[in-house]
Enzyme design. Structure first.
Site, PDB file in Angstrom:
ATOM      1  N   TYR A  27       7.426  45.326   0.053  1.00  0.00           N
ATOM      2  CA  TYR A  27       8.679  44.116  -0.599  1.00  0.00           C
ATOM      3  C   TYR A  27       9.996  44.785  -0.046  1.00  0.00           C
ATOM      4  O   TYR A  27      10.234  45.850  -0.939  1.00  0.00           O
ATOM      5  CB  TYR A  27       7.791  43.817  -2.124  1.00  0.00           C
ATOM      6  CG  TYR A  27       6.635  43.495  -2.946  1.00  0.00           C
ATOM      7  CD1 TYR A  27       6.231  43.107  -1.326  1.00  0.00           C
ATOM      8  CD2 TYR A  27       5.626  43.693  -3.373  1.00  0.00           C
ATOM      9  CE1 TYR A  27       4.821  41.939  -0.776  1.00  0.00           C
ATOM     10  CE2 TYR A  27       4.850  43.197  -3.126  1.00  0.00           C
ATOM     11  CZ  TYR A  27       4.061  42.398  -2.542  1.00  0.00           C
ATOM     12  OH  TYR A  27       3.292  41.893  -2.731  1.00  0.00           O
ATOM     13  N   PRO A  32      -0.828  33.351  -8.187  1.00  0.00           N
ATOM     14  CA  PRO A  32      -1.240  32.402  -9.406  1.00  0.00           C
ATOM     15  C   PRO A  32      -0.767  31.221  -9.707  1.00  0.00           C
ATOM     16  O   PRO A  32      -1.365  30.409  -9.873  1.00  0.00           O
ATOM     17  CB  PRO A  32      -1.368  33.500 -10.226  1.00  0.00           C
ATOM     18  CG  PRO A  32      -0.526  34.853  -9.475  1.00  0.00           C
ATOM     19  CD  PRO A  32      -0.065  34.519  -8.403  1.00  0.00           C
ATOM     20  N   GLY A  46       1.111  29.162  -7.656  1.00  0.00           N
ATOM     21  CA  GLY A  46       1.578  28.797  -6.129  1.00  0.00           C
ATOM     22  C   GLY A  46       3.016  29.734  -5.718  1.00  0.00           C
ATOM     23  O   GLY A  46       2.813  28.587  -4.715  1.00  0.00           O
ATOM     24  N   GLY A  47       3.049  30.562  -6.102  1.00  0.00           N
ATOM     25  CA  GLY A  47       3.568  31.678  -4.930  1.00  0.00           C
ATOM     26  C   GLY A  47       5.296  30.959  -4.818  1.00  0.00           C
ATOM     27  O   GLY A  47       6.448  31.044  -5.821  1.00  0.00           O
ATOM     28  N   PRO A  69       5.982  26.833  -6.918  1.00  0.00           N
ATOM     29  CA  PRO A  69       5.100  26.627  -7.936  1.00  0.00           C
ATOM     30  C   PRO A  69       3.974  25.501  -7.907  1.00  0.00           C
ATOM     31  O   PRO A  69       4.451  24.153  -7.625  1.00  0.00           O
ATOM     32  CB  PRO A  69       6.098  26.453  -8.980  1.00  0.00           C
ATOM     33  CG  PRO A  69       7.251  27.120  -8.258  1.00  0.00           C
ATOM     34  CD  PRO A  69       7.242  27.046  -7.147  1.00  0.00           C
TER      35      PRO A  69
END
Ligand code: NAP
Length: 288
Positions: A64, A214, A216-217, A220
């Protein structure tokens, strides 16, 4: 087991007790998880707020940024409270275009574990997930060499517990023939239900399932059924999506991502929402 007033209570990963409501740090890096955040102090504030609110599970990866979120976590929180457990993952690098090329050969995995230790400022990593598959999702193939490399590092005392991510059920089973795992981290949410059977099988074995995306990444979750349940309960759709996951199975741990302290507080409060059987059944239809 430690007590918590956070929604969902706690779960034990091996010998580590964590709050089922955790925090996913990926959104703290720059756009598309590349480079530094636009608001460095704001990112530190989100991490500190998460711990102050009682969250004891932070999910991260050296990919990341790359290296951005791990360094932010160290800057914000080191020396870490004893109760805090940082879960990282190895198995993918970043390329100049922001892609996530696999890096699962033994040398890359050893380097990644040492870099995580250095960037997080730790002598041992609490839990390392082996990230499998690619950006399209899980892909079939043996995990023996890559997972065996992590087991070797675990035996050297550099890793406490192991998990797999972006994995097929067959890969989960193969990893378990090599060494115990304490979690599986795969994509799952109200609208993306491919792992329903796997979740139930892991629950029966006492193994955690940690859904990534969780909410929708990068896109959304949007659904008229979700909006209508949320409106009926005077809650946000995000709250309802998290409350549904907590109720879906006791082995589900949440790591919703946010770069905003307001959203963090909102999500934590919202996940405690109580869903009736009818609400749950209506939501259940979304991804079926
Ligand atoms: N194993 C893997 O391969 C893998 C892959 C992807 C992710 N992960 C892990 O899973 C974690 C969660 O995934 P994620 O962060 O990508 O996706 P996510 O949790 O599904 O969603 C995060 C997105 O939702 C927005 N959001 C959060 N709360 C909100 C609210 N209350 N209202 C409106 N928008 C809200 C965030 O924007 P704001 O910043 O504006 O709040 C962000 O854009 C990551 O942090 C990472 O640790 C793992």
């Amino acid at each position: 087991m430690a007590s918590t007033s956070l929604p969902g209570g706690t779960w034990t990963l091996g010998d580590l007790t964590v709050t089922r409501f955790g925090y996913g740090a990926m959104q703290l890096a720059g756009p598309w998880v590349m480079g530094p955040p636009a608001d460095h102090d704001g990112a530190l504030a989100v991490l500190r707020e998460a711990v102050e609110l009682g969250i004891t599970h932070i999910d991260t990866a050296d990919a990341y940024g790359p290296h951005v979120t791990n360094r932010l976590i160290r800057e914000a929180l080191h020396p870490y409270p004893e109760s805090l457990h940082i879960v990282t993952k190895v198995g993918a690098n970043r390329d100049a275009q922001g892609g996530w090329p696999p890096a699962r050969d033994p040398e890359s995995l050893r380097r990644a574990v040492h870099e995580n230790l250095e960037h997080l400022g730790l002598d041992a990593l609490d839990l390392v997930n082996l990230r499998l598959g690619n950006a399209e999702g899980p892909q079939p193939g043996s995990v023996a060499e890559a997972f065996g490399t992590l087991v070797e590092l675990q035996r050297q005392g550099l890793i406490r517990h192991l998990g797999v991510s972006n994995a097929t059920p067959e890969q989960v089973a193969e990893a378990q023939t090599i060494a115990p795992i304490v979690c599986v981290q795969n994509m799952y949410n109200l609208a993306h239900r491919h792992d329903d059977e796997l979740i139930d099988a892991l629950a029966a074995q006492g193994i955690a399932y940690v859904p990534f995306f969780p909410l929708g990444g990068f896109s959304p979750l949007q659904s008229s059924a979700l909006s209508s349940v949320a409106a009926r309960l005077a809650a946000t759709p995000m709250s309802v999506a998290l409350a549904w996951l907590l109720r879906r199975s006791p082995n589900i741990l949440l790591i919703p991502g946010t770069s905003s302290t307001t959203h963090l507080r909102e999500n934590l409060a919202g996940a405690g929402l109580s869903l009736s059987d009818d609400d749950h059944a209506e939501l259940d239809k979304i991804g079926r």
